[in-house]
Design a protein around this motif. Structure first.
Motif, short mmCIF file in Angstrom:
data_model
loop_
_atom_site.label_atom_id
_atom_site.label_comp_id
_atom_site.label_asym_id
_atom_site.label_seq_id
_atom_site.Cartn_x
_atom_site.Cartn_y
_atom_site.Cartn_z
N VAL A 229 0.98 -1.14 -0.02
CA VAL A 229 -0.12 -0.05 -0.12
C VAL A 229 0.69 1.38 0.24
CG1 VAL A 229 -1.70 1.23 1.44
CG2 VAL A 229 -2.22 -0.98 0.87
N GLN A 234 -2.28 2.96 -6.91
CA GLN A 234 -3.43 2.58 -7.71
C GLN A 234 -3.31 2.94 -9.11
OE1 GLN A 234 -6.15 4.80 -5.05
NE2 GLN A 234 -7.54 4.04 -6.27
N GLN A 241 -4.45 -6.15 -3.36
CA GLN A 241 -4.75 -5.28 -2.09
C GLN A 241 -4.59 -3.80 -2.12
OE1 GLN A 241 -5.84 -7.51 -0.22
NE2 GLN A 241 -4.94 -9.16 -1.60
N LEU A 244 -7.91 -2.66 -3.97
CA LEU A 244 -9.03 -2.79 -3.29
C LEU A 244 -8.99 -1.65 -2.13
CD1 LEU A 244 -9.48 -6.62 -2.21
CD2 LEU A 244 -11.01 -5.01 -3.37
N THR A 245 -7.76 -1.32 -1.78
CA THR A 245 -7.63 -0.20 -0.70
C THR A 245 -8.13 1.11 -1.52
OG1 THR A 245 -5.93 -1.30 0.16
CG2 THR A 245 -6.09 0.99 0.88
N GLY A 246 -7.94 1.09 -2.68
CA GLY A 246 -8.26 2.55 -3.63
C GLY A 246 -9.93 2.31 -3.53
N GLY A 248 -11.92 0.70 -1.60
CA GLY A 248 -12.41 0.92 -0.35
C GLY A 248 -12.39 2.38 0.34
N ARG A 249 -11.57 3.13 -0.07
CA ARG A 249 -11.23 4.27 0.52
C ARG A 249 -11.72 5.41 -0.52
NH1 ARG A 249 -5.60 5.42 2.83
NH2 ARG A 249 -6.82 7.00 4.00
N GLY A 250 -12.00 4.91 -1.72
CA GLY A 250 -12.37 6.18 -2.90
C GLY A 250 -13.64 6.43 -2.73
N VAL A 258 -17.46 -2.05 -4.99
CA VAL A 258 -16.17 -2.25 -4.10
C VAL A 258 -16.26 -4.04 -3.91
CG1 VAL A 258 -15.37 -2.14 -1.63
CG2 VAL A 258 -16.16 -0.03 -3.07
N MET A 259 -17.29 -4.49 -3.39
CA MET A 259 -17.70 -5.94 -3.23
C MET A 259 -17.36 -6.65 -4.42
SD MET A 259 -18.61 -6.16 0.03
CE MET A 259 -17.42 -5.20 0.17
N ALA A 262 -13.57 -6.99 -4.27
CA ALA A 262 -13.34 -7.91 -2.99
C ALA A 262 -13.50 -9.26 -3.70
CB ALA A 262 -13.90 -7.58 -1.76
#
Lengths: 291, 325, 447
Positions: A229, A234, A241, A244-246, A248-250, A258-259, A262
């Protein structure tokens, strides 16, 4: 482990070792519950990925599949960059697994069966780093890869992950058992060089442990989070990962996308788990790696 | 110390450790004297570059005031970054959170794993299925798991609040509640690692000889007592190993609290209620841009682990002495 | 399957290794992209033999340049140039990465976006790594709002960033909810409800709450109100000499108190801005109004969806303010610095800023664009054909010019997400939350 234990039913974890107790209905019930809890979040990820974010924001939550799976997957794949991320992750995890196995086997062998100066202190040094949190090195590591111009490059994630103190210990332990000194002695008498010894004796003897270590390293690298990370972004070679972080936090994509991301990021490992369940269960039971 | 711990704790560590002192079969006589060095060289090259160098450099960095905006412009501050940690409420808060979440995550996780392993250590139909299913969370990444759990724990539309509403309880603010949020974060860790630990315990259980159970059964021990007096003692190395790994993992907790709320980021909640040390380090370094302070937090974390394991070891030694007396 | 006791003891190493190989092959096969894509940095194509130059633009969020079709237009005008965009979702992730890339001189796009909350720090600390755009071809100082131009200017007169947009303030409101609560719905009348004073916005909120439809709050969040009030202050977090004054500035405290009053009177939907819950708040109409800078209109439209069309409208804000806005900078380490500067100049020229406003709602920072028909005459169909051009132009002209400081962005985030969010969501007392926010600011700014 003690001799007592080895006289036990140590028939290999994936073989049909016959436990003492017989499972009653209560056992099945509880195990069923345990399995349900283990699997439910994953199933629900798929459900959520097939819905719209609007539906996910309503109570009660949906429990059946909707019709948006294709759309959400394709948005996650294209806009969320999950396609590229999966390819990157496969490269990273594959390289890390191969490299870790190779270097750990060589070093493990040397520590197990060869004599050289500073063997003890060096082994202790490696062992001590098991305690070191990965967070400890990130500041200079970050500055280092920044100076090398490696930010956003996959090698910035692969190379640091190849250093596995656990791997060295694990291979050493295995080879202490699997490679009797007599065998090496005999090879030496026959005039075999180190390379031949490694190739013809060490590698065959190490193979089961190499497979286990490779599997554990692969999963660990696939799911590695903290360092990727920081090192990757991104927009530049994300791993799953990071992508996904992008997501999830975007604030661009919606929850169902997002799901879907995942789901995409987890599915490959789940497929492998389903296909090679026996081997992987055996691997986990043979050795453990921190995660 | 660590070497020792790991060697003792590895669940399937076979036999006594190598025969360093057993004299006769010295393998250093393999053809070239350089061979061992060649074999360990690749590992140690990487180890030096990506293991030791960052370690030492972090220590060095922690003695400076360094900002991410201009890392080359550093200003010597000595131990100031450490000294200020002592009075840094955010650091102590993060430390307390790390410990609390660590306990909330580790204890139930290992107990549940023990129970699950005991269930799995029975003659069962579909045994492989149960084992594979137990590993599914292990195959799920931190990011994927946390994103799903964050939805479960939503305040207004989350499944958990819906479910407890069915039972007639009031909804819980899983993001803002000081305890609720810690429990929620811990539950992600529990979910991901229980099955994995269960398999490790199971492996250890399978090395326990049947005769011991039979003997206990002859003595009239119930299933529970057999578990207590035969199974548990046989698991001691595995318990030590999982305890060690879980403790290290708990201290490094990062991904779960980072992703638990899409709005909180590195702050770990509006009141920092689930900010862990790993997250605080990240916030100092990559949000507030103070790399020197981040480096000091990193070393403080290592120090904590060393102290922790030192204490465990001392306790053990002391107990050993008492037992011998 | 578990009961096959006859299974040979050694399922053995070979099958397991094979399994892993297969697994690796399978995983590799999952994706159809090449395994290692080219680095995302500056353009790979060399311009030597007449081949096109590739320029990358690095942005955060949905910046709008691409969505407005400006890159396509540029490529049509310059057949020898290809423009690509890389985008990071969140500004708070984007910015530290931009700093590291600047430090390393690698991983940079040819043109990078910088948010106004970070521009002062970029000017302070990154001047040596950025190109002076003051005299780049196509750049006209007079076209820009003077204060916007000055925000990216160093002490020695170099201009490191060109303004894209500014965030003049209005209030977006739901006509259906206002009507249900017995409030007027006509935008002129609505504007008069709170004209001149934010306190009247609070009073309107209390009137609304008395007859509010079930499950609808007056506004989205206390933080949103606070940010809007601060955006109209002449002095915010730093004074003209660059000293941090956030704790002592009565304007900040007044904004805080008003935001807290919204929370304490239960007038907010207790949402956090830019989270999925907030998005859902738009989709499901959970609040009746929101202080909206120009760039938020596109966001509301995206999240409100087709159902919200015609229900929303735009009224004047109680007082003019400027919330947000961005710049484009050109890193000196890029391979095509001249071409990049030209692109940045073109993208921020009045004509293009007008297009960005017309298509995305981001309001021009080029004063010269205000008079263009696309801006002046603009109406927004999603918001009941509100004359957004006129409303936001008027707001932009009245914006007080406040000094910007290096940590504006961080202070903003802490005031909202550490401070006001607690008042709003956990019922912490405003006094105690204020102290917590001040403490967090001191810690973050290393004071």
């Amino acid at each position: 482990m003690s001799g007592r234990a080895r006289r036990g039913r140590d028939r290999g974890p994936d073989a049909g070792a016959e436990p003492y107790e017989r499972g009653g209905w209560g056992t099945y019930l509880l195990l069923g519950l345990f399995t349900a809890v283990s699997v439910f979040p994953l199933l629900w990820t798929a459900v959520a990925a097939s819905r719209t974010s609007g539906r996910l924001a309503q109570s009660p939550p949906p429990f059946r599949f909707g019709r948006n799976l294709g759309r959400n997957l394709s948005v996650a794949w294209d806009e969320g960059g999950m396609g590229e991320a999966l390819a990157n992750t496969a490269v990273v995890a594959g390289s890390v697994a191969l490299g870790t196995v190779l270097f750990s086997t060589l070093a493990g062998f040397a520590f197990a069966r060869l004599r050289f100066r500073f063997r003890g202190p060096l082994l202790l040094l490696v062992g001590a780093t098991l305690l070191v949190p990965p967070q400890l090195g990130v500041v200079p590591l970050y500055l280092l890869i920044a100076r090398l111009g490696w930010t956003d490059q996959l090698q910035s994630v692969v190379l640091p992950s190849l250093v596995s103190a656990f791997g060295v210990f694990y291979m050493r332990q295995h080879l202490l058992r699997a490679l009797p000194p007599e065998l090496l002695e005999a090879a030496r008498m026959d005039g075999a060089g180190t390379l031949r010894v490694v190739w013809h004796l060490v590698l065959p003897a190490a193979r089961p442990a190499m497979a286990v270590l490779g599997m554990l390293s692969f999963v660990a690298a696939w799911n590695d989070f903290f360092w990727p990370v920081l090192a990757l972004t991104q927009t530049g070679n994300p791993t799953v990962q990071v992508a996904l972080t992008g997501l999830g936090r975007g604030y661009v994509p919606d929850t169902s996308v997002v799901m879907a991301g995942a789901l995409l990021g987890t599915l490959p490992l789940l497929v492998v788990l389903a296909l090679f369940g026996r081997q992987i269960v055996g691997g986990v039971m043979r050795g453990a790696v921190k995660g | 110390m660590a070497e020792d711990l790991v060697e003792r704790a590895l669940p399937l560590a076979p036999g006594p450790p190598g025969p360093p002192g057993t004299g006769r079969r010295r393998l250093g006589r393999l053809r070239s004297r350089a061979a061992p060095y060649v074999l360990v060289a690749p590992f140690f090259l990487l180890f030096g570059a990506f293991g030791l160098f960052p370690l030492a450099a972090t220590a060095w960095t922690s003695l400076f005031r360094v900002e991410l905006t201009a890392p080359e412009a550093r200003e010597w501050v000595g131990l100031h970054n450490y000294a200020r940690l002592l009075t840094d409420d955010f650091f102590w808060n993060a430390l307390a959170n790390t410990v609390l979440i660590g306990v909330l995550a580790t204890v139930p996780q290992l107990l549940l794993a023990l129970g699950a392993a005991h269930l799995l250590d029975a003659r069962l139909r579909g045994r492989l299925f149960f084992r594979v299913a137990a590993l599914a969370p292990y195959a799920t990444s931190v990011a994927a798991a946390t994103l799903v759990f964050a939805l479960f724990y939503g305040r207004d539309q989350g499944m958990v609040n819906w479910a407890i509403g069915l039972v007639g309880l009031a909804p819980v603010d899983w993001q803002n509640g000081p305890w609720a949020s810690k429990f929620a974060v811990a539950s992600i860790v529990i979910w991901r690692w229980t099955g994995y630990n269960a398999l490790i315990y199971l492996a250890a259980m399978q090395t326990i000889p049947h005769e011991l159970y039979e003997a206990a059964a002859l003595d009239g021990a119930s299933r529970w007592r057999r578990f207590l007096h035969v199974t548990l003692p046989g698991l001691r190395p595995a318990l030590a190993f999982t305890g060690l790994v879980s403790t290290i993992g708990a201290l490094q907790l990062f991904g779960e609290p980072l992703l638990f709320s899409s709005g909180a980021g590195a702050s770990g909640g509006a009141d920092h209620q689930y900010q862990t040390l790993g997250l605080y380090l990240y916030e100092q370094g990559w949000v507030n841009l103070h790399l020197g302070r981040a480096a000091a937090i990193a070393w403080a974390m290592l120090l904590l682990l060393v102290v922790l394991f030192g204490a465990v070891r001392l306790a053990r030694v002391a107990r050993g002495r008492r037992a011998r007396r | 399957m578990g009961r096959r006791n006859g299974t040979p003891r050694r399922t053995g190493a070979r099958p397991r290794a094979l399994a892993l190989l297969l697994a690796a092959a399978l995983l590799g096969g999952c994706a159809d992209d090449p395994p290692v894509p080219p680095p995302a940095g500056s353009g790979e194509t060399v311009d030597g033999a007449g081949r096109p130059v590739t320029l990358t633009v690095g942005v955060y969020g949905t910046f709008g340049l691409k969505e407005a079709g400006l890159y396509d237009t540029y490529m049509r005008l310059h057949p020898d140039v290809a423009v690509r965009q890389t985008s990071l979702a969140r500004a708070d992730v984007y910015y530290p990465q931009l700093l590291t890339h600047l430090t390393a001189g690698a991983g940079l796009a040819d043109v990078q976006a910088v948010e106004v909350g970070n521009i002062a720090e970029v000017v302070d600390t990154q001047a040596g790594r950025l190109v002076d755009l003051a005299h780049a071809p196509g750049v006209e100082e007079n076209a820009f709002l003077p204060w916007k131009w000055a925000q990216a200017r160093t002490g020695d007169g170099r201009v490191l960033g060109l303004g894209t947009d500014i965030g003049p303030l209005a209030v977006c409101y739901r006509k259906d909810h206002f009507a249900a609560a017995g409030l007027p719905t006509d935008r002129e009348e609505v504007g008069r409800l709170w004209a001149g004073e934010w306190r009247k916005y609070l009073e309107t909120g209390r009137r609304f709450a008395a007859r509010a439809p079930e499950g609808v709050a007056f506004t989205d969040s206390a933080s949103g109100v606070m940010a809007a009030v601060i955006s109209g202050a002449r002095l915010r977090y730093y004074d003209a000499e660059g000293r941090l004054v956030v704790a002592a500035n009565p304007a900040v405290r007044a904004a805080w108190d008003l935001g807290a009053a919204f929370a304490e009177h239960g007038l907010t939907a207790r949402l956090q801005q830019f989270t999925p819950d907030w998005d859902q708040g738009f989709a499901h109409g959970r609040f009746a109004s929101i202080a909206c800078p120009a760039w938020m209109l596109g966001y509301i439209q995206d999240k409100g969806g087709p159902d919200g069309k015609g229900k929303w409208d735009v009224a004047k804000a109680p007082r003019p303010g400027n919330w947000g806005g961005s710049f484009l900078v050109v890193p000196a380490a890029g391979r095509h610095v001249e071409e990049a500067a030209e692109l940045a100049a073109w993208l921020t020229a009045p004509a293009q800023q007008a297009v960005l406003f017309e298509r995305r709602g981001s309001f021009p920072s080029a004063e010269a664009a205000f008079g263009l028909p696309q801006v002046r005459g603009a109406r927004h169909p999603y918001f009941g054909d509100a004359p957004v051009g006129r409303i936001f132009s008027a707001a932009a002209m009245g914006v007080p010019v406040a000094p910007v400081g290096p940590k504006d962005g961080l202070v903003n985030t802490i005031l909202s997400d550490t401070g006001m969010l607690q008042v709003d969501q956990t019922g912490r007392s405003p006094e105690s939350a204020w102290r917590a926010a001040m403490k967090a600011i001191d810690n973050a700014l290393d004071r």
